[in-house]
Design an enzyme around this catalytic site. Structure first.
Site, short mmCIF file in Angstrom:
data_model
loop_
_atom_site.label_atom_id
_atom_site.label_comp_id
_atom_site.label_asym_id
_atom_site.label_seq_id
_atom_site.Cartn_x
_atom_site.Cartn_y
_atom_site.Cartn_z
N MET A 170 79.29 4.92 -57.46
CA MET A 170 80.48 5.43 -58.25
C MET A 170 80.52 4.83 -59.57
SD MET A 170 83.54 3.88 -59.34
CE MET A 170 84.61 2.49 -58.24
N LYS A 203 98.00 2.40 -58.75
CA LYS A 203 98.67 0.85 -59.01
C LYS A 203 99.86 0.87 -59.55
CE LYS A 203 96.75 -3.63 -60.40
NZ LYS A 203 95.89 -4.27 -61.28
N GLU A 232 93.37 1.19 -53.19
CA GLU A 232 93.09 -0.06 -52.82
C GLU A 232 94.12 -1.18 -52.07
OE1 GLU A 232 91.48 -2.22 -56.50
OE2 GLU A 232 92.77 -3.93 -56.15
#
Ligand code: GCO
Ligand code: MN
Ligand code: MN
Length: 388
Positions: free
Chosen positions: A90, A185, A219
């Site tokens: 990535m 986020k 995440e």
């Protein structure tokens, strides 16, 4: 039989260069560990049985350095990947560190900054393609506000979408085999970050012209900071075929972004997460985006990396054991887990509607049913604690 907790490349564990490379700097204190150079870093990861690594452009090539110097840094990285057998899994752009990005990158109010940000991403997409990275992550660390007076969020989202569609156009034009993964986020470093959760990001993707090549990189820490269930976010992302990548770490609810070792805090949540990833047929990489406690020296960094892998493999073994336990099968049957996979009414037809209208329900009897979830969940806990 003792658990086999040895990582092998086919497990597809990956680490970001910035994770084991983290030197413990935080807003209150400077670095506590020496810089880990690229060669010992990649050698150390390969020794742990890791599959690959990810990078930000600036982790690997010095920002603003002459092209020849950047080329030499890239060549060293490539050579070390070849020597260690690690893949580049990535790539991503650092659009947050330099002061130019203080008001955002793709969503800065300054059009010159926005154009520079897109150019920076294009340059690193070329590098990603050269290294064969299949996934390009967009984490919009600076895409946000402290005061809502400073931006019209609707304009910001339009500029964000414009940038991603432009970059998707670039990838297609160059025939690169790369897909994009957006990383939500809620805050930190901005007071509020655009695309704060998995749900916001999934909805945003559906507005893009190139939506087929854009998915998510959720995440653990980020959904947990929002007080949301990471498991539920990942499950929906899988259901929508959008789990292109995943950032594994750990976090306590309501704290700053802690980036703890995977499996060190929310053990039960992680049991369900690992079980989901293992049973869903997810074939992407398992990417650790975490770092060692600030108390650690270099040896502690390797303890941290080993711990991430060990906890994942241990939870995968626990999940298998759980799924093979006949008492679990019985408790699940009692709870009706498989019944939820059966269609309720099927597609609408006039006849089906008439049939449903004519049905009689024994409401009292249905209301009396217990689902046995206490017993089922206790089996989960017993398996995790090793007392099943
Ligand atoms: C964070 C983010 C980053 C990104 C990384 C790759 O909270 O700092 O998780 O670590 O994942 O920049 O895009
Ligand atoms: Mn993070
Ligand atoms: Mn991350």
């Amino acid at each position: 039989m003792p658990l086999d907790l040895t990582a092998r490349p086919e497990h597809k564990f990956t680490f970001g260069l910035w994770t084991v490379g983290n030197r413990g700097r935080d807003p209150f204190g400077e670095a506590v560990r020496p810089k880990l150079e690229i060669v010992p870093m990649l050698n150390g990861l390969a020794e742990l049985g890791v599959y690959g690594v990810s990078f930000h452009d600036d982790d690997m090539m010095t920002f603003g350095a002459p092209e020849a110097e950047r080329r030499a840094e890239l060549d060293l990285f490539k050579k070390t990947l070849d020597e260690t057998g690690l893949v580049c899994s990535m790539a991503t752009t650092n659009l947050f560190y330099h002061p130019i990005f203080k008001d955002g990158a793709f969503t800065s109010n300054d059009p010159q900054v926005r154009r520079f940000a897109i150019q920076k991403a294009m340059r690193n997409l070329d590098v990603a393609a050269e290294l064969g990275a299949p996934t390009y992550v967009f984490w919009g660390g600076r895409e946000g506000v402290e005061t809502a007076a400073s931006k019209d969020t609707r304009d910001a989202l339009s500029r964000y979408a414009e940038a991603l569609d432009f970059l998707a156009g670039y990838v297609k034009d160059k025939s690169y085999d790369i897909r994009f993964a957006l990383e939500p986020k809620p805050n930190e470093p901005r007071g509020d970050i655009f695309l704060p959760t998995v749900g916001h990001a999934l909805a945003f993707i559906s507005t893009l012209d190139n939506r087929e090549m854009v998915g998510l990189n959720p995440e653990v820490a980020h959904e947990t900071m929002s007080g949301l269930s990471f498991y539920q976010g990942v499950a929906q992302t899988l259901w929508q075929d959008k789990l292109f990548h995943i950032d594994l770490n750990d976090q306590r609810i309501g704290r700053f972004d802690q980036d703890f070792r995977f499996g060190s805090e929310g053990i039960k949540d992680h049991f369900f997460l690992v079980r989901l990833l293992e049973n869903s047929g997810y074939s992407g990489v398992k990417h650790f985006d975490a770092h060692a406690y600030r108390t650690e020296d270099t040896a502690g960094v390797w303890d941290f990396a080993r711990g991430c892998i060990r906890n994942y493999l241990a939870l995968a073994a626990k999940a298998r054991e759980f799924d093979q336990d006949p008492r679990v099968a019985k408790a699940m049957a009692y709870s009706g887990v498989a019944q939820l996979a059966e269609p309720t009414v099927g597609p609408y037809t006039t006849e089906a509607a008439a049939g449903l209208m004519g049905e009689h329900f024994d409401i009292e009897a249905l209301a009396q049913r217990g689902f046995g979830n206490e017993a089922l969940d206790q089996l989960v806990v017993d398996h995790i604690l090793g007392i099943a």
